[in-house]
Design a protein around this motif. Structure first.
Motif, PDB file in Angstrom:
ATOM      1  N   LEU A 230       0.825  -1.210   0.000  1.00 48.44           N
ATOM      2  CA  LEU A 230       0.000   0.000   0.000  1.00 48.44           C
ATOM      3  C   LEU A 230       0.860   1.262   0.000  1.00 48.44           C
ATOM      4  O   LEU A 230       0.337   2.371  -0.113  1.00 48.44           O
ATOM      5  CB  LEU A 230      -0.934  -0.006   1.218  1.00 48.44           C
ATOM      6  N   ALA A 231       2.190   1.102   0.174  1.00 49.41           N
ATOM      7  CA  ALA A 231       3.101   2.256   0.138  1.00 49.41           C
ATOM      8  C   ALA A 231       4.483   1.755  -0.268  1.00 49.41           C
ATOM      9  O   ALA A 231       4.775   0.563  -0.138  1.00 49.41           O
ATOM     10  CB  ALA A 231       3.174   2.905   1.524  1.00 49.41           C
ATOM     11  N   ASP A 232       5.324   2.658  -0.765  1.00 55.53           N
ATOM     12  CA  ASP A 232       6.709   2.279  -1.072  1.00 55.53           C
ATOM     13  C   ASP A 232       7.405   1.902   0.236  1.00 55.53           C
ATOM     14  O   ASP A 232       7.212   2.571   1.259  1.00 55.53           O
ATOM     15  CB  ASP A 232       7.472   3.470  -1.684  1.00 55.53           C
ATOM     16  N   CYS A 233       8.194   0.846   0.197  1.00 58.10           N
ATOM     17  CA  CYS A 233       8.931   0.441   1.408  1.00 58.10           C
ATOM     18  C   CYS A 233      10.059  -0.493   0.989  1.00 58.10           C
ATOM     19  O   CYS A 233      10.139  -0.880  -0.176  1.00 58.10           O
ATOM     20  CB  CYS A 233       8.004  -0.277   2.386  1.00 58.10           C
ATOM     21  N   GLN A 234      10.915  -0.842   1.930  1.00 59.57           N
ATOM     22  CA  GLN A 234      11.951  -1.837   1.662  1.00 59.57           C
ATOM     23  C   GLN A 234      11.587  -3.097   2.429  1.00 59.57           C
ATOM     24  O   GLN A 234      11.233  -3.028   3.604  1.00 59.57           O
ATOM     25  CB  GLN A 234      13.301  -1.346   2.179  1.00 59.57           C
ATOM     26  N   VAL A 235      11.673  -4.256   1.764  1.00 61.72           N
ATOM     27  CA  VAL A 235      11.510  -5.518   2.490  1.00 61.72           C
ATOM     28  C   VAL A 235      12.771  -6.336   2.219  1.00 61.72           C
ATOM     29  O   VAL A 235      13.081  -6.617   1.052  1.00 61.72           O
ATOM     30  CB  VAL A 235      10.260  -6.302   2.025  1.00 61.72           C
ATOM     31  N   ALA A 236      13.451  -6.680   3.291  1.00 67.07           N
ATOM     32  CA  ALA A 236      14.729  -7.409   3.188  1.00 67.07           C
ATOM     33  C   ALA A 236      15.645  -6.770   2.142  1.00 67.07           C
ATOM     34  O   ALA A 236      16.247  -7.465   1.317  1.00 67.07           O
ATOM     35  CB  ALA A 236      14.476  -8.884   2.876  1.00 67.07           C
ATOM     36  N   GLY A 237      15.676  -5.458   2.128  1.00 60.36           N
ATOM     37  CA  GLY A 237      16.597  -4.731   1.242  1.00 60.36           C
ATOM     38  C   GLY A 237      16.064  -4.489  -0.168  1.00 60.36           C
ATOM     39  O   GLY A 237      16.711  -3.807  -0.953  1.00 60.36           O
ATOM     40  N   GLN A 238      14.920  -5.055  -0.505  1.00 50.54           N
ATOM     41  CA  GLN A 238      14.391  -4.855  -1.866  1.00 50.54           C
ATOM     42  C   GLN A 238      13.442  -3.656  -1.898  1.00 50.54           C
ATOM     43  O   GLN A 238      12.655  -3.450  -0.971  1.00 50.54           O
ATOM     44  CB  GLN A 238      13.635  -6.101  -2.347  1.00 50.54           C
ATOM     45  N   PRO A 239      13.483  -2.892  -3.010  1.00 49.55           N
ATOM     46  CA  PRO A 239      12.642  -1.692  -3.094  1.00 49.55           C
ATOM     47  C   PRO A 239      11.219  -2.034  -3.534  1.00 49.55           C
ATOM     48  O   PRO A 239      10.931  -2.066  -4.720  1.00 49.55           O
ATOM     49  CB  PRO A 239      13.354  -0.873  -4.178  1.00 49.55           C
ATOM     50  N   VAL A 240      10.363  -2.306  -2.590  1.00 46.99           N
ATOM     51  CA  VAL A 240       8.969  -2.649  -2.919  1.00 46.99           C
ATOM     52  C   VAL A 240       8.205  -1.342  -3.129  1.00 46.99           C
ATOM     53  O   VAL A 240       8.277  -0.436  -2.302  1.00 46.99           O
ATOM     54  CB  VAL A 240       8.345  -3.487  -1.775  1.00 46.99           C
ATOM     55  N   ARG A 241       7.505  -1.256  -4.279  1.00 49.16           N
ATOM     56  CA  ARG A 241       6.746  -0.044  -4.592  1.00 49.16           C
ATOM     57  C   ARG A 241       5.273  -0.268  -4.324  1.00 49.16           C
ATOM     58  O   ARG A 241       4.778  -1.391  -4.448  1.00 49.16           O
ATOM     59  CB  ARG A 241       6.903   0.317  -6.079  1.00 49.16           C
ATOM     60  N   ARG A 242       4.585   0.811  -4.040  1.00 50.52           N
ATOM     61  CA  ARG A 242       3.134   0.764  -3.880  1.00 50.52           C
ATOM     62  C   ARG A 242       2.516   0.054  -5.098  1.00 50.52           C
ATOM     63  O   ARG A 242       2.855   0.378  -6.229  1.00 50.52           O
ATOM     64  CB  ARG A 242       2.628   2.204  -3.800  1.00 50.52           C
ATOM     65  N   GLY A 243       1.641  -0.933  -4.841  1.00 52.03           N
ATOM     66  CA  GLY A 243       0.990  -1.648  -5.946  1.00 52.03           C
ATOM     67  C   GLY A 243       1.724  -2.901  -6.392  1.00 52.03           C
ATOM     68  O   GLY A 243       1.202  -3.670  -7.199  1.00 52.03           O
ATOM     69  N   ASP A 244       2.943  -3.157  -5.871  1.00 53.43           N
ATOM     70  CA  ASP A 244       3.652  -4.403  -6.210  1.00 53.43           C
ATOM     71  C   ASP A 244       2.961  -5.595  -5.539  1.00 53.43           C
ATOM     72  O   ASP A 244       2.440  -5.471  -4.423  1.00 53.43           O
ATOM     73  CB  ASP A 244       5.107  -4.373  -5.689  1.00 53.43           C
ATOM     74  N   ALA A 245       3.035  -6.741  -6.229  1.00 56.45           N
ATOM     75  CA  ALA A 245       2.492  -7.977  -5.626  1.00 56.45           C
ATOM     76  C   ALA A 245       3.623  -8.730  -4.928  1.00 56.45           C
ATOM     77  O   ALA A 245       4.740  -8.818  -5.454  1.00 56.45           O
ATOM     78  CB  ALA A 245       1.889  -8.857  -6.705  1.00 56.45           C
ATOM     79  N   LEU A 246       3.325  -9.269  -3.749  1.00 52.06           N
ATOM     80  CA  LEU A 246       4.292 -10.102  -3.015  1.00 52.06           C
ATOM     81  C   LEU A 246       3.694 -11.491  -2.853  1.00 52.06           C
ATOM     82  O   LEU A 246       2.602 -11.644  -2.294  1.00 52.06           O
ATOM     83  CB  LEU A 246       4.586  -9.509  -1.631  1.00 52.06           C
ATOM     84  N   ILE A 247       4.412 -12.488  -3.387  1.00 49.65           N
ATOM     85  CA  ILE A 247       3.962 -13.882  -3.277  1.00 49.65           C
ATOM     86  C   ILE A 247       4.597 -14.483  -2.027  1.00 49.65           C
ATOM     87  O   ILE A 247       5.792 -14.269  -1.766  1.00 49.65           O
ATOM     88  CB  ILE A 247       4.414 -14.697  -4.526  1.00 49.65           C
ATOM     89  N   LEU A 248       3.799 -15.252  -1.266  1.00 52.24           N
ATOM     90  CA  LEU A 248       4.308 -15.823  -0.016  1.00 52.24           C
ATOM     91  C   LEU A 248       4.920 -17.199  -0.318  1.00 52.24           C
ATOM     92  O   LEU A 248       4.186 -18.149  -0.665  1.00 52.24           O
ATOM     93  CB  LEU A 248       3.175 -15.955   1.005  1.00 52.24           C
ATOM     94  N   GLY A 249       6.219 -17.305  -0.188  1.00 53.71           N
ATOM     95  CA  GLY A 249       6.899 -18.570  -0.525  1.00 53.71           C
ATOM     96  C   GLY A 249       6.924 -19.505   0.677  1.00 53.71           C
ATOM     97  O   GLY A 249       7.962 -19.686   1.310  1.00 53.71           O
ATOM     98  N   PHE A 250       5.787 -20.150   0.952  1.00 58.19           N
ATOM     99  CA  PHE A 250       5.702 -20.999   2.161  1.00 58.19           C
ATOM    100  C   PHE A 250       6.722 -22.143   2.145  1.00 58.19           C
ATOM    101  O   PHE A 250       7.346 -22.437   3.161  1.00 58.19           O
ATOM    102  CB  PHE A 250       4.300 -21.594   2.312  1.00 58.19           C
ATOM    103  N   ALA A 251       6.867 -22.800   0.974  1.00 55.73           N
ATOM    104  CA  ALA A 251       7.793 -23.952   0.928  1.00 55.73           C
ATOM    105  C   ALA A 251       9.221 -23.490   1.205  1.00 55.73           C
ATOM    106  O   ALA A 251       9.973 -24.156   1.911  1.00 55.73           O
ATOM    107  CB  ALA A 251       7.703 -24.647  -0.428  1.00 55.73           C
ATOM    108  N   ALA A 252       9.586 -22.325   0.668  1.00 54.97           N
ATOM    109  CA  ALA A 252      10.930 -21.792   0.906  1.00 54.97           C
ATOM    110  C   ALA A 252      11.081 -21.433   2.384  1.00 54.97           C
ATOM    111  O   ALA A 252      12.077 -21.785   3.025  1.00 54.97           O
ATOM    112  CB  ALA A 252      11.154 -20.558   0.042  1.00 54.97           C
ATOM    113  N   ALA A 253      10.084 -20.754   2.939  1.00 57.36           N
ATOM    114  CA  ALA A 253      10.162 -20.285   4.331  1.00 57.36           C
ATOM    115  C   ALA A 253      10.226 -21.455   5.312  1.00 57.36           C
ATOM    116  O   ALA A 253      10.857 -21.355   6.365  1.00 57.36           O
ATOM    117  CB  ALA A 253       8.962 -19.397   4.643  1.00 57.36           C
ATOM    118  N   ASN A 254       9.565 -22.566   4.959  1.00 56.64           N
ATOM    119  CA  ASN A 254       9.586 -23.725   5.856  1.00 56.64           C
ATOM    120  C   ASN A 254      10.981 -24.322   5.999  1.00 56.64           C
ATOM    121  O   ASN A 254      11.256 -25.022   6.968  1.00 56.64           O
ATOM    122  CB  ASN A 254       8.632 -24.815   5.346  1.00 56.64           C
ATOM    123  N   ALA A 255      11.833 -24.071   5.002  1.00 58.32           N
ATOM    124  CA  ALA A 255      13.199 -24.610   5.081  1.00 58.32           C
ATOM    125  C   ALA A 255      14.162 -23.566   5.629  1.00 58.32           C
ATOM    126  O   ALA A 255      15.372 -23.790   5.650  1.00 58.32           O
ATOM    127  CB  ALA A 255      13.640 -25.047   3.688  1.00 58.32           C
TER     128      ALA A 255
END
Ligand code: HEM
Length: 416
Positions: A303-328
């Motif tokens: 909903l706003a520009d921000c950084q997530v783990a160092g990446q420049p996430v812009r307002r309106g970007d989609a973020l996919i939740l990588g459950f299989a990756a996160a579980n490891a």
């Protein structure tokens, strides 16, 4: 998360990205996730389809931060810039999972709470003994249809059918209507020529069910929804029913199919399970860790520009939740089975306000389906080499397309 830094390319400027489906269709998904992590860190840009990029969140704490922060990350695809600007084609294959519908799943905040409450209340009011008898009966009936052959496809004839009969049963529908509902949903979400017909059949079944329960209430989910003050009209009621039916279908199918696949292809897993050293619930948990039914889950929208783990996430970007990756993620999971006993910190059910409301019911359906197959199908073995098991093509799940088996006879029906 801090305000974004200048000079970093935006998501849509990046080219030559790994397709998301490469993480689900390859032999070793964890190797694919590790490669992405090594190159990009805990948040990697990926391509959903040509020209449609998104961030894939690989880290466990990063996913938790995102799903618990509704003020910054919405569940509502209307905030997805590529959708709002009609860059994504209306008949994109992403539609069934990512295009908005008016229900709890795609809502935030107060609206989500209002639409979510009937789901939680309805599920809490179900009679679990009755439900488990109904599921066991459905599994036994299905097995009876292929038992005389001594062969079966445990995906198309079993894992892909049990969940729909079970969820339909939760709404008080007969087995026959459960089969009809499944055909309608397959047509609807397949976006083929019969999609409209599927939608009409779905609406007909649900409208008839609502009318029948209004005249003759029962102790099922349809009646619970009808009585719930938060659902304001028949449209909301019907949308809530469609949500429960569709959200429970593919996920549970994949969990059953993945567990059966492991039993049939991994002698250590099968040996521990049949030898009693691994209880059925532990086996199911192991699958939730190793191969969660939703490997990658769509999506949250910034909903706003921000950084997530160092990446420049812009307002309106989609973020996919990588459950299989996160579980490891080594921050939450070790490879030592003794240390992992009882560890249920996996993200197979997600977390935060949208976490799956049907964890008990999903587990019950899967446990009974796997247990019934284990007991009934004596000397069951795969009838093709394990390497020949292919997966259904999907960027979201890793569901075996089929599990052809043969068995010598059927054993006694286990107790409910
Ligand atoms: C058995 C395997 C299942 C798995 C692994 C699973 C997984 C999930 C996950 C990961 C989410 C959260 C999505 C997000 O955070 O964006 C979710 C939501 C949901 N699930 Fe499940 N699910 C399963 C079974 C079921 C069943 C059987 C039902 C219904 C009978 C169901 C109904 C729902 C609903 C309604 C939501 C949306 C909740 C909301 O947005 O507030 N699920 N599920």
């Amino acid at each position: 998360m801090t305000p974004s830094q200048p000079h970093q390319p935006t998501l849509s400027e990046l080219t030559g990205l790994t397709p998301l489906s490469a993480t689900t269709t390859c032999r070793d998904p964890q190797a694919a996730y590790s490669e992405l992590r090594a190159k990009w860190g805990q948040v990697a840009p990926v391509e959903l389809e040509p020209g449609i990029n998104a961030w894939l969140v690989l880290g466990h704490p990063e996913i938790c931060q995102i799903v618990r922060n509704e003020r910054l990350f919405s569940r509502n695809p209307h905030y997805w810039r590529l959708y709002a600007e009609q860059v994504v084609s209306p008949d994109s294959g992403l539609g069934p999972m990512m295009f908005p519908r008016d229900n709890a799943y795609f809502s935030d905040g107060d609206k989500h709470r209002r639409l979510r409450e009937p789901l939680d209340d309805g599920l809490a009011g179900l009679d679990e003994h009755k439900m488990s008898r109904m599921i066991r009966a459905a599994c036994t009936e299905l097995i009876a249809t292929f038992a005389p052959r001594g062969t079966a496809d445990l995906v198309t004839e079993y894992a892909a059918v049990v969940p729909m009969l079970a969820v339909a049963g939760m709404f008080g529908l007969s087995t026959d209507l459960g089969h009809q509902l499944r055909q309608a949903l397959i047509a609807l979400f397949g976006s083929g020529a019969d999609s409209q017909a599927g939608n009409q059949n779905l609406e007909r079944i649900l409208t008839n069910t609502i009318q029948a329960r209004r005249a003759d209430p029962s102790d099922d989910l349809a009646t619970a929804f009808l009585r719930h003050p938060n659902l304001r009209n028949d449209f909301e009621l019907q949308q809530s029913m469609v949500l429960m039916i569709s959200a429970g279908y593919e996920t549970t199918t994949t969990w059953i199919a993945q567990t059966l696949r492991l039993m049939l292809t991994d002698p250590r897993f099968a040996g521990r399970l049949r030898g009693g050293r691994l209880g059925i619930d532990e086996a199911l948990d192991e699958v939730l860790w190793r191969d969660p039914p939703m490997s990658n889950m769509p999506a949250r929208y910034a909903l706003a520009d921000c950084q997530v783990a160092g990446q420049p996430v812009r307002r309106g970007d989609a973020l996919i939740l990588g459950f299989a990756a996160a579980n490891a993620d080594s921050r939450v999971h070790t490879n030592d089975p003794w240390l992992e006993v009882g560890n249920r910190a996996h993200l197979a059910w997600s977390a935060g306000p949208h976490a799956c409301p049907a964890q008990r019911q999903g587990r019950m359906i899967t446990r009974i389906a796997v247990d019934t197959a284990l007991h009934r199908l004596q000397d069951v073995v795969l009838s093709v080499p394990a390497e020949d098991i292919t997966l259904l093509p999907s960027p979201w799940t890793r569901c075996p397309a089929s599990l052809p088996v043969r068995f010598t006879r059927t054993g006694p029906i286990p107790h409910a």
